[in-house]
Each structure stands twice: as structure tokens, then as C-alpha cells.
Write an enzyme that holds these catalytic residues in place. Sequence first.
Site, PDB file in Angstrom:
ATOM      1  N   ARG A 238     -11.982   6.071   2.611  1.00  0.00           N
ATOM      2  CA  ARG A 238     -12.570   7.278   2.012  1.00  0.00           C
ATOM      3  C   ARG A 238     -13.794   6.864   1.195  1.00  0.00           C
ATOM      4  O   ARG A 238     -13.760   5.834   0.492  1.00  0.00           O
ATOM      5  CB  ARG A 238     -11.562   8.003   1.095  1.00  0.00           C
ATOM      6  CG  ARG A 238     -10.509   8.805   1.842  1.00  0.00           C
ATOM      7  CD  ARG A 238     -11.083  10.004   2.623  1.00  0.00           C
ATOM      8  NE  ARG A 238     -10.049  10.750   3.314  1.00  0.00           N
ATOM      9  CZ  ARG A 238      -9.701  10.584   4.591  1.00  0.00           C
ATOM     10  NH1 ARG A 238     -10.300   9.662   5.327  1.00  0.00           N
ATOM     11  NH2 ARG A 238      -8.765  11.348   5.139  1.00  0.00           N
ATOM     12  N   GLU A 267     -20.001  12.771   1.780  1.00  0.00           N
ATOM     13  CA  GLU A 267     -20.179  12.994   3.220  1.00  0.00           C
ATOM     14  C   GLU A 267     -20.028  14.450   3.658  1.00  0.00           C
ATOM     15  O   GLU A 267     -20.558  14.846   4.699  1.00  0.00           O
ATOM     16  CB  GLU A 267     -19.197  12.135   4.024  1.00  0.00           C
ATOM     17  CG  GLU A 267     -17.740  12.576   3.892  1.00  0.00           C
ATOM     18  CD  GLU A 267     -16.794  11.716   4.731  1.00  0.00           C
ATOM     19  OE1 GLU A 267     -16.904  10.485   4.666  1.00  0.00           O
ATOM     20  OE2 GLU A 267     -15.959  12.284   5.449  1.00  0.00           O
ATOM     21  N   HIS A 299     -17.808   9.203  10.050  1.00  0.00           N
ATOM     22  CA  HIS A 299     -16.356   9.409  10.000  1.00  0.00           C
ATOM     23  C   HIS A 299     -15.773   9.550  11.415  1.00  0.00           C
ATOM     24  O   HIS A 299     -15.074  10.519  11.716  1.00  0.00           O
ATOM     25  CB  HIS A 299     -16.020  10.659   9.157  1.00  0.00           C
ATOM     26  CG  HIS A 299     -14.659  10.588   8.534  1.00  0.00           C
ATOM     27  ND1 HIS A 299     -14.407  10.938   7.240  1.00  0.00           N
ATOM     28  CD2 HIS A 299     -13.465  10.185   9.045  1.00  0.00           C
ATOM     29  CE1 HIS A 299     -13.126  10.782   6.969  1.00  0.00           C
ATOM     30  NE2 HIS A 299     -12.531  10.304   8.054  1.00  0.00           N
ATOM     31  N   PHE A 302     -11.473   7.712  13.689  1.00  0.00           N
ATOM     32  CA  PHE A 302     -10.285   8.296  14.355  1.00  0.00           C
ATOM     33  C   PHE A 302     -10.585   8.754  15.776  1.00  0.00           C
ATOM     34  O   PHE A 302      -9.660   9.116  16.511  1.00  0.00           O
ATOM     35  CB  PHE A 302      -9.812   9.533  13.560  1.00  0.00           C
ATOM     36  CG  PHE A 302     -10.733  10.726  13.741  1.00  0.00           C
ATOM     37  CD1 PHE A 302     -11.926  10.801  13.075  1.00  0.00           C
ATOM     38  CD2 PHE A 302     -10.409  11.734  14.637  1.00  0.00           C
ATOM     39  CE1 PHE A 302     -12.793  11.875  13.261  1.00  0.00           C
ATOM     40  CE2 PHE A 302     -11.262  12.822  14.836  1.00  0.00           C
ATOM     41  CZ  PHE A 302     -12.465  12.886  14.145  1.00  0.00           C
TER      42      PHE A 302
HETATM   43  P1  NAD Z   1      -0.977   4.066   5.107  1.00  0.00           P
HETATM   44  O1  NAD Z   1      -0.371   5.043   4.173  1.00  0.00           O
HETATM   45  O2  NAD Z   1      -0.182   3.586   6.274  1.00  0.00           O
HETATM   46  O3  NAD Z   1      -1.443   2.768   4.290  1.00  0.00           O
HETATM   47  C1  NAD Z   1      -2.085   2.805   3.044  1.00  0.00           C
HETATM   48  C2  NAD Z   1      -1.713   1.539   2.282  1.00  0.00           C
HETATM   49  O4  NAD Z   1      -2.444   1.532   1.049  1.00  0.00           O
HETATM   50  C3  NAD Z   1      -0.208   1.466   1.921  1.00  0.00           C
HETATM   51  O5  NAD Z   1       0.315   0.222   2.309  1.00  0.00           O
HETATM   52  C4  NAD Z   1      -0.206   1.651   0.405  1.00  0.00           C
HETATM   53  O6  NAD Z   1       0.847   0.925  -0.210  1.00  0.00           O
HETATM   54  C5  NAD Z   1      -1.555   1.076   0.036  1.00  0.00           C
HETATM   55  N1  NAD Z   1      -2.011   1.518  -1.270  1.00  0.00           N
HETATM   56  C6  NAD Z   1      -1.767   2.688  -1.907  1.00  0.00           C
HETATM   57  N2  NAD Z   1      -2.378   2.692  -3.114  1.00  0.00           N
HETATM   58  C7  NAD Z   1      -3.006   1.495  -3.231  1.00  0.00           C
HETATM   59  C8  NAD Z   1      -3.789   0.905  -4.250  1.00  0.00           C
HETATM   60  N3  NAD Z   1      -4.033   1.535  -5.401  1.00  0.00           N
HETATM   61  N4  NAD Z   1      -4.279  -0.330  -4.028  1.00  0.00           N
HETATM   62  C9  NAD Z   1      -4.008  -0.985  -2.872  1.00  0.00           C
HETATM   63  N5  NAD Z   1      -3.278  -0.480  -1.874  1.00  0.00           N
HETATM   64  C10 NAD Z   1      -2.771   0.743  -2.061  1.00  0.00           C
HETATM   65  O7  NAD Z   1      -2.351   4.703   5.560  1.00  0.00           O
HETATM   66  P2  NAD Z   1      -3.210   4.358   6.866  1.00  0.00           P
HETATM   67  O8  NAD Z   1      -2.760   5.206   7.998  1.00  0.00           O
HETATM   68  O9  NAD Z   1      -3.266   2.879   7.043  1.00  0.00           O
HETATM   69  O10 NAD Z   1      -4.632   4.943   6.434  1.00  0.00           O
HETATM   70  C11 NAD Z   1      -5.355   4.359   5.351  1.00  0.00           C
HETATM   71  C12 NAD Z   1      -6.497   5.294   4.974  1.00  0.00           C
HETATM   72  O11 NAD Z   1      -7.427   5.357   6.068  1.00  0.00           O
HETATM   73  C13 NAD Z   1      -6.076   6.773   4.783  1.00  0.00           C
HETATM   74  O12 NAD Z   1      -5.670   6.987   3.436  1.00  0.00           O
HETATM   75  C14 NAD Z   1      -7.329   7.525   5.094  1.00  0.00           C
HETATM   76  O13 NAD Z   1      -8.049   7.742   3.887  1.00  0.00           O
HETATM   77  C15 NAD Z   1      -8.132   6.576   5.982  1.00  0.00           C
HETATM   78  N6  NAD Z   1      -8.329   7.080   7.356  1.00  0.00           N
HETATM   79  C16 NAD Z   1      -9.593   7.119   7.849  1.00  0.00           C
HETATM   80  C17 NAD Z   1      -9.819   7.555   9.145  1.00  0.00           C
HETATM   81  C18 NAD Z   1     -11.199   7.558   9.747  1.00  0.00           C
HETATM   82  O14 NAD Z   1     -11.420   8.248  10.745  1.00  0.00           O
HETATM   83  N7  NAD Z   1     -12.149   6.814   9.206  1.00  0.00           N
HETATM   84  C19 NAD Z   1      -8.739   7.968   9.929  1.00  0.00           C
HETATM   85  C20 NAD Z   1      -7.453   7.893   9.400  1.00  0.00           C
HETATM   86  C21 NAD Z   1      -7.247   7.455   8.107  1.00  0.00           C
END
Ligand code: NAD
Length: 352
Positions: A238, A267, A299, A302
Site C-alpha cells: 500500500r 494513487e 496497482h 493482482f
Molecule cells: P497477509 O495477511 O497474508 O500477510 C500480511 C503479513 O503482514 C502477515 O504475516 C502479518 O503478520 C504481517 N504484518 C502485519 N502487521 C505488520 C507489521 N506492523 N509489521 C510487519 N508485518 C506485519 O497479506 P497478503 O495477502 O500477503 O497481502 C499483503 C498486502 O499486499 C495486503 O495487505 C495488501 O495491502 C497488498 N496487496 C496488494 C496487491 C496489489 O495488487 N499490488 C494485491 C493484493 C494485496
Amino acid sequence: MTQKRRIFFYDSKPYDQRVFDAANQKYGFDIQYFDGHLTAKTASLSKDSHVVCAFVNDSIDKHNINILKKSGIELIALRSAGYNNVDLKAAYKNIHVVRVPAYSPHAVAEHAMALIMTLNRKTHRAYYRTRDGNFSINGFLGFDMYGKTLGVLGTGKIGKCLIDIALGFGMKVLAYDKYPDSVYAEKDNVQYVSLEKLYEKSDIISLHCPLSKETYHLINKKSIAQMKKGVFIINTSRGKIIETESLIHGLKEKQVGAAGLDVYEEESQYFFEDFSSEMISDDTLARLLTFPNVLVTSHQGFFTREALKNIAQTTLQNIQDFYQGKYLENEICYHCGADASECKKNQKKRCF
Ligand code: NAD
């Protein structure tokens, strides 16, 4: 019964319509596509619907939730994994919120690696050079990925996929997570370390934690100063996790060697839209786009066929489960922000 439910679909694009229409053959919902964002001005447009389907740049704040509630909306079905755009406190006991926790972590992880590889070997610039008859390779010097250290911040679904890819390249991996996965920590070549150590030792840092109060502007002047000179910073998570002005400062000082950004702090005004015939009035974004060692994508992490299909299928299934009174596996818990399955796993008391 479910056939008559109407879904008001914000921020719709032609590819969304194609994929959702195909998936909806199984469900038979009435989907009203709307290409604008969910904002204070557009929230009431959903008034004859039962469900709102929203995406990452729709604003689901307290004000808009109240409008949706008054309009008779019973469910907000996010077609994203991230839910930082939802005021969960305001939604609690008002409107249920479901999401798509995983549709293809591979898609985002592979995109993160594509950003790294492009910035390293400068293929984005080589493409234009050779088409112009310029076969010089000056300025394109890269480095072997083999043996370099990748710092993965957030070892959830996407972070773990990227780690697997990096291990395939023969990289060393340092990881940081607020909730480290002890089983995963046993894996060869992956080491959980403190945030400070990850900053200090990583050649490339890739962000995969959610946006939260804690991670807002986590990458700032102070943290960038702790990193290796020439570090690559990759953000597919994000935009607001990086303080963009500090990143620009780091790039100008050459403390940051390259930045791959699939997301950007502000964004919502630009991403997913065509501004090619207009001026970019956001000076920070415009400045970012001037650096040869910055690669901004809109973005699109995905954006694979597999992910879109899974998003449509899970979103419509979430809605059907809601109306069939089934247990909502993908409802977001207001207390811990986890989805229901994680709540159960963590044995946390559910709030809904
Ligand atoms: P997920 O929930 O499987 O993993 C997130 C990880 O971050 C978890 O292991 C959690 O423990 C950890 N976490 C939480 N707070 C934290 C902190 N303060 N410091 C360090 N680690 C912390 O999520 P995911 O499916 O792996 O997705 C991660 C992120 O990717 C989503 O939150 C979303 O913002 C982003 N995303 C982006 C796109 C894209 O198109 N660019 C698509 C999907 C998701």
C-alpha cells in the site's frame, strides 16, 4: 431468492464486467456496474441495491457507511484483500464487510520480482533504446541476483511466495513480521531478524505487510538512513507505507538505488485511469516519474487472469453465503482485522 439481489459495483472497468458476468452465470445476481469511485457524492447511487461491491480506492469511511446504511445496503463485498480503506469501527454492527483474502498471492509476488528484475537489468529502458536503433548498453550495468540479500517485510501469503521465488534465484532472505511464523522460520535460508537488521543487511527490501497505524510511513527518512547505500525498495503493498518525500530525498542522495512502486500514497486520483492527454498536477508523483531508476506501475500486481477469476468467484460466493445465512469465512473481524478463519486460528473472540 438470491437471483433478485442487486449488487452495486463501484469503480468498474471493462475487464471486471467480463469476468464478473462470466462468474455470475452460476449465481444470477443483478449487477449494476458503475465506473466511478465510491465517494460521498456517489454513495447514495446504490440506494436501490442490497450489496455494494468496492475496490481498493473506494472510500468506505464513516460518512459513506452511514449513507450506504440509510440506502438499505446490507453487505459491503470488497473485491480486494486489503481493507485499509474501510472504517471497520463505523461498519461494526451496521454493515457486514467481506473481502477476498487470497486470490493469487503468486500474481503480486511475481509482479514484485518483475519490478526488481526490470530495475536491476534496465529492460524498461533497453526496450526504448533498441526500438530507436540505439544498441549501446551504457548505463545498463546490473548485478547478479544470486547471493544478494532480499529483505521481506511481512511474511504472509504474498511475502512467502516472493521468498520462494528469491530462493530459486539463490538469494539469501531476511524476514521481518510482527507475528513471525515459527514453522516457516525453520526453512533453510530464511532468517527472521529485527527490522533494524533487515534494513541494515538487505540489498533489496520488498514490502508485504498491510497498511495500518503501525506501518503508516514505516519507510521514512530515518528508516531509509538505516538501509544499505543503493538499496532497492519495492512496494506492492500500500502506498502510504512509504513516505514518498523521504523516498525522493533518498533517491536524490543516491541512498536509494532504485524504487519499484506498484502503489503510491495518493494513487486514488490517478491509478487505473488514463491521464495521457492531461497534465499530472500531483508534483510528487510527477517528480517520481522523472527518475530513470524508479518504476511506477498502476496497482497492477493482482492483475492476472487467474486472480481476476478467483476474485469474481469468491466475491459472489461471499454474497451468496451471506444471503443463505452461512458462516462468513471471509468476514473481517473488527477487533483484530483478521478474516474469520484467522480469528478462529488465533482463538480470538469474534466480534460479529
Ligand atoms: P497477509 O495477511 O497474508 O500477510 C500480511 C503479513 O503482514 C502477515 O504475516 C502479518 O503478520 C504481517 N504484518 C502485519 N502487521 C505488520 C507489521 N506492523 N509489521 C510487519 N508485518 C506485519 O497479506 P497478503 O495477502 O500477503 O497481502 C499483503 C498486502 O499486499 C495486503 O495487505 C495488501 O495491502 C497488498 N496487496 C496488494 C496487491 C496489489 O495488487 N499490488 C494485491 C493484493 C494485496
